[in-house]
Design a protein around this motif. Structure first.
Motif, PDB file in Angstrom:
ATOM      1  N   ARG A  23       0.788  -1.230   0.000  1.00 44.20           N
ATOM      2  CA  ARG A  23       0.000   0.000   0.000  1.00 44.20           C
ATOM      3  C   ARG A  23       0.822   1.283   0.000  1.00 44.20           C
ATOM      4  NH1 ARG A  23      -4.325  -1.552   4.806  1.00 44.20           N
ATOM      5  NH2 ARG A  23      -4.744  -3.717   4.133  1.00 44.20           N
ATOM      6  N   GLY A  24       2.087   1.185   0.370  1.00 43.16           N
ATOM      7  CA  GLY A  24       2.913   2.386   0.463  1.00 43.16           C
ATOM      8  C   GLY A  24       3.174   2.760   1.910  1.00 43.16           C
ATOM      9  N   LEU A  25       4.235   3.501   2.135  1.00 39.14           N
ATOM     10  CA  LEU A  25       4.649   3.827   3.502  1.00 39.14           C
ATOM     11  C   LEU A  25       3.667   4.759   4.202  1.00 39.14           C
ATOM     12  CD1 LEU A  25       8.470   4.490   2.926  1.00 39.14           C
ATOM     13  CD2 LEU A  25       7.333   2.330   3.475  1.00 39.14           C
ATOM     14  N   ARG A  26       3.208   5.774   3.526  1.00 41.01           N
ATOM     15  CA  ARG A  26       2.372   6.778   4.165  1.00 41.01           C
ATOM     16  C   ARG A  26       0.908   6.376   4.247  1.00 41.01           C
ATOM     17  NH1 ARG A  26       6.270   8.476   6.973  1.00 41.01           N
ATOM     18  NH2 ARG A  26       8.047   9.200   5.729  1.00 41.01           N
ATOM     19  N   ALA A  27       0.477   5.471   3.396  1.00 43.31           N
ATOM     20  CA  ALA A  27      -0.925   5.060   3.401  1.00 43.31           C
ATOM     21  C   ALA A  27      -1.258   4.128   4.561  1.00 43.31           C
ATOM     22  CB  ALA A  27      -1.277   4.378   2.075  1.00 43.31           C
ATOM     23  N   VAL A  28      -0.242   3.531   5.150  1.00 48.38           N
ATOM     24  CA  VAL A  28      -0.458   2.566   6.235  1.00 48.38           C
ATOM     25  C   VAL A  28      -0.150   3.230   7.567  1.00 48.38           C
ATOM     26  CG1 VAL A  28       0.215   0.335   7.201  1.00 48.38           C
ATOM     27  CG2 VAL A  28       0.149   0.651   4.713  1.00 48.38           C
ATOM     28  N   GLY A  29      -1.140   3.310   8.434  1.00 44.14           N
ATOM     29  CA  GLY A  29      -0.958   3.933   9.731  1.00 44.14           C
ATOM     30  C   GLY A  29      -0.503   2.952  10.792  1.00 44.14           C
ATOM     31  N   ILE A  30       0.014   3.478  11.880  1.00 44.36           N
ATOM     32  CA  ILE A  30       0.481   2.644  12.983  1.00 44.36           C
ATOM     33  C   ILE A  30      -0.663   1.825  13.567  1.00 44.36           C
ATOM     34  CG2 ILE A  30       1.322   2.730  15.377  1.00 44.36           C
ATOM     35  CD1 ILE A  30       3.204   4.961  14.529  1.00 44.36           C
ATOM     36  N   ASP A  31      -1.842   2.428  13.682  1.00 39.67           N
ATOM     37  CA  ASP A  31      -2.981   1.704  14.264  1.00 39.67           C
ATOM     38  C   ASP A  31      -3.336   0.465  13.439  1.00 39.67           C
ATOM     39  OD1 ASP A  31      -3.160   3.492  16.317  1.00 39.67           O
ATOM     40  OD2 ASP A  31      -4.808   4.666  15.447  1.00 39.67           O
ATOM     41  N   THR A  32      -3.217   0.584  12.121  1.00 37.00           N
ATOM     42  CA  THR A  32      -3.495  -0.570  11.257  1.00 37.00           C
ATOM     43  C   THR A  32      -2.482  -1.677  11.492  1.00 37.00           C
ATOM     44  OG1 THR A  32      -4.450   0.837   9.542  1.00 37.00           O
ATOM     45  CG2 THR A  32      -3.707  -1.339   8.857  1.00 37.00           C
ATOM     46  N   ILE A  33      -1.218  -1.311  11.598  1.00 36.49           N
ATOM     47  CA  ILE A  33      -0.167  -2.300  11.837  1.00 36.49           C
ATOM     48  C   ILE A  33      -0.357  -2.963  13.194  1.00 36.49           C
ATOM     49  CG2 ILE A  33       2.311  -2.631  12.173  1.00 36.49           C
ATOM     50  CD1 ILE A  33       2.727  -0.342  10.137  1.00 36.49           C
ATOM     51  N   ILE A  34      -0.703  -2.182  14.204  1.00 36.45           N
ATOM     52  CA  ILE A  34      -0.941  -2.731  15.544  1.00 36.45           C
ATOM     53  C   ILE A  34      -2.099  -3.726  15.511  1.00 36.45           C
ATOM     54  CG2 ILE A  34      -1.801  -2.142  17.852  1.00 36.45           C
ATOM     55  CD1 ILE A  34      -0.162   0.454  17.641  1.00 36.45           C
ATOM     56  N   ALA A  35      -3.190  -3.334  14.849  1.00 39.74           N
ATOM     57  CA  ALA A  35      -4.368  -4.203  14.791  1.00 39.74           C
ATOM     58  C   ALA A  35      -4.090  -5.499  14.044  1.00 39.74           C
ATOM     59  CB  ALA A  35      -5.525  -3.453  14.126  1.00 39.74           C
ATOM     60  N   GLU A  36      -3.419  -5.396  12.911  1.00 41.70           N
ATOM     61  CA  GLU A  36      -3.203  -6.594  12.086  1.00 41.70           C
ATOM     62  C   GLU A  36      -2.090  -7.487  12.604  1.00 41.70           C
ATOM     63  OE1 GLU A  36      -3.456  -6.486   7.941  1.00 41.70           O
ATOM     64  OE2 GLU A  36      -4.896  -4.829   7.862  1.00 41.70           O
ATOM     65  N   SER A  37      -1.178  -6.928  13.406  1.00 43.02           N
ATOM     66  CA  SER A  37      -0.118  -7.763  13.985  1.00 43.02           C
ATOM     67  C   SER A  37      -0.545  -8.357  15.320  1.00 43.02           C
ATOM     68  CB  SER A  37       1.167  -6.950  14.158  1.00 43.02           C
ATOM     69  OG  SER A  37       0.962  -5.845  15.021  1.00 43.02           O
ATOM     70  N   GLY A  38      -1.638  -7.845  15.882  1.00 42.21           N
ATOM     71  CA  GLY A  38      -2.166  -8.415  17.120  1.00 42.21           C
ATOM     72  C   GLY A  38      -1.336  -8.110  18.349  1.00 42.21           C
ATOM     73  N   VAL A  39      -0.752  -6.920  18.424  1.00 39.65           N
ATOM     74  CA  VAL A  39       0.044  -6.539  19.593  1.00 39.65           C
ATOM     75  C   VAL A  39      -0.604  -5.330  20.263  1.00 39.65           C
ATOM     76  CG1 VAL A  39       2.169  -7.384  18.550  1.00 39.65           C
ATOM     77  CG2 VAL A  39       1.575  -4.969  18.327  1.00 39.65           C
ATOM     78  N   ALA A  40      -0.228  -5.089  21.516  1.00 37.75           N
ATOM     79  CA  ALA A  40      -0.703  -3.903  22.220  1.00 37.75           C
ATOM     80  C   ALA A  40       0.070  -2.679  21.726  1.00 37.75           C
ATOM     81  CB  ALA A  40      -0.498  -4.076  23.723  1.00 37.75           C
ATOM     82  N   LYS A  41      -0.562  -1.514  21.843  1.00 38.24           N
ATOM     83  CA  LYS A  41       0.092  -0.284  21.409  1.00 38.24           C
ATOM     84  C   LYS A  41       1.400  -0.068  22.170  1.00 38.24           C
ATOM     85  CE  LYS A  41      -2.332   3.134  20.006  1.00 38.24           C
ATOM     86  NZ  LYS A  41      -3.212   4.328  19.848  1.00 38.24           N
ATOM     87  N   ALA A  42       1.379  -0.369  23.489  1.00 35.63           N
ATOM     88  CA  ALA A  42       2.595  -0.195  24.288  1.00 35.63           C
ATOM     89  C   ALA A  42       3.712  -1.118  23.800  1.00 35.63           C
ATOM     90  CB  ALA A  42       2.291  -0.477  25.760  1.00 35.63           C
ATOM     91  N   THR A  43       3.313  -2.301  23.356  1.00 35.66           N
ATOM     92  CA  THR A  43       4.306  -3.246  22.839  1.00 35.66           C
ATOM     93  C   THR A  43       4.914  -2.727  21.549  1.00 35.66           C
ATOM     94  OG1 THR A  43       3.115  -5.111  23.808  1.00 35.66           O
ATOM     95  CG2 THR A  43       4.693  -5.616  22.068  1.00 35.66           C
ATOM     96  N   PHE A  44       4.081  -2.156  20.694  1.00 38.81           N
ATOM     97  CA  PHE A  44       4.580  -1.591  19.442  1.00 38.81           C
ATOM     98  C   PHE A  44       5.642  -0.528  19.725  1.00 38.81           C
ATOM     99  CE2 PHE A  44       4.728   1.690  16.243  1.00 38.81           C
ATOM    100  CZ  PHE A  44       4.784   0.987  15.053  1.00 38.81           C
ATOM    101  N   TYR A  45       5.307   0.417  20.599  1.00 41.32           N
ATOM    102  CA  TYR A  45       6.228   1.526  20.859  1.00 41.32           C
ATOM    103  C   TYR A  45       7.461   1.083  21.645  1.00 41.32           C
ATOM    104  CZ  TYR A  45       2.971   4.846  18.875  1.00 41.32           C
ATOM    105  OH  TYR A  45       2.177   5.543  17.989  1.00 41.32           O
ATOM    106  N   LYS A  46       7.371  -0.053  22.301  1.00 40.67           N
ATOM    107  CA  LYS A  46       8.549  -0.604  22.977  1.00 40.67           C
ATOM    108  C   LYS A  46       9.625  -0.948  21.954  1.00 40.67           C
ATOM    109  CE  LYS A  46      10.029  -4.785  25.444  1.00 40.67           C
ATOM    110  NZ  LYS A  46       9.579  -6.074  26.030  1.00 40.67           N
TER     111      LYS A  46
END
Length: 206
Positions: free
Chosen positions: A35-58
């Motif tokens: 989809r491209g770098l800018r079209a994909v948001g962090i929230d989408t990656i968090i949701a589809e990878s199944g991790v907590a937001k705090a885990t992502f930012y860790k």
């Protein structure tokens, strides 16, 4: 008093397996390329990878940190494919310079092929940024490798041959995405063979 966040969210159906960091990176790898770098948001990656937001930012304090790690992964995959294709052509550096284009042909045939991830990333980033600088570094590394092979093959002007082959490679990557036809890779390989033959031709004795 607020409740403490859960250690991790419930598993998401279809989420990648493996460690949290691996799941995030695997998800980003697929989404950024499709989809491209800018079209994909962090929230989408968090949701589809199944991790907590705090885990992502860790693991990735910012989206740019994730993008740079994604580009490192792409670099390892694509560079490995190029080197493997060159090695499969045999020990002659001249043959390797042509054989590496087999990696281009294989890539253009893959489902979901969208061209060169580095060219795509460069188009979405401003010169001077860390992301753009990373794309340039990848291209320079490939060019340096081609020049080394060209020198070993006996090219009279290895830098010029390397630059020509690099342009062919990038052109094939772009054309394969636009045309959705691996014929571009075949044409690039045939042209590369002619360039290598002409650049490494030895004068006849006598």
């Amino acid at each position: 008093m607020t409740a403490a966040p859960a250690e991790s969210p419930a598993p998401v159906p279809g989420a990648p397996s493996g460690s949290a960091r691996e799941r995030i990176l695997e998800t980003a790898f697929a989404l950024f390329y499709a989809r491209g770098l800018r079209a994909v948001g962090i929230d989408t990656i968090i949701a589809e990878s199944g991790v907590a937001k705090a885990t992502f930012y860790k693991y990735f304090p910012s989206k740019d940190d994730l993008i740079l790690t994604y580009l490192d992964k792409v670099d390892g995959v694509w560079t490995g494919q190029l080197h493997a294709a060159a090695a499969s052509a045999g020990e002659d550096p001249a043959d390797q310079l042509v054989g590496l284009f087999d990696a281009l042909y294989s890539s253009c045939q893959r489902e979901g092929y969208r061209g060169c991830a580095f060219i795509n990333a460069a188009a979405e980033s401003a010169p001077g940024t860390a992301i753009h600088t990373r794309t340039v570094a990848h291209k320079q590394a490939v060019l340096a490798w081609l020049e080394t092979l060209a020198a070993r093959a006996g090219a009279a002007q290895p830098g010029q041959l390397a630059r020509s082959l690099s342009l062919l490679l990038d052109g094939g990557l772009a054309s394969g995405a636009l045309d959705a036809d691996p014929a571009a890779a075949e044409a690039a390989r045939a042209t590369a063979a002619l360039l290598v033959q002409q650049s490494t031709r030895r004068p006849s004795a006598g």
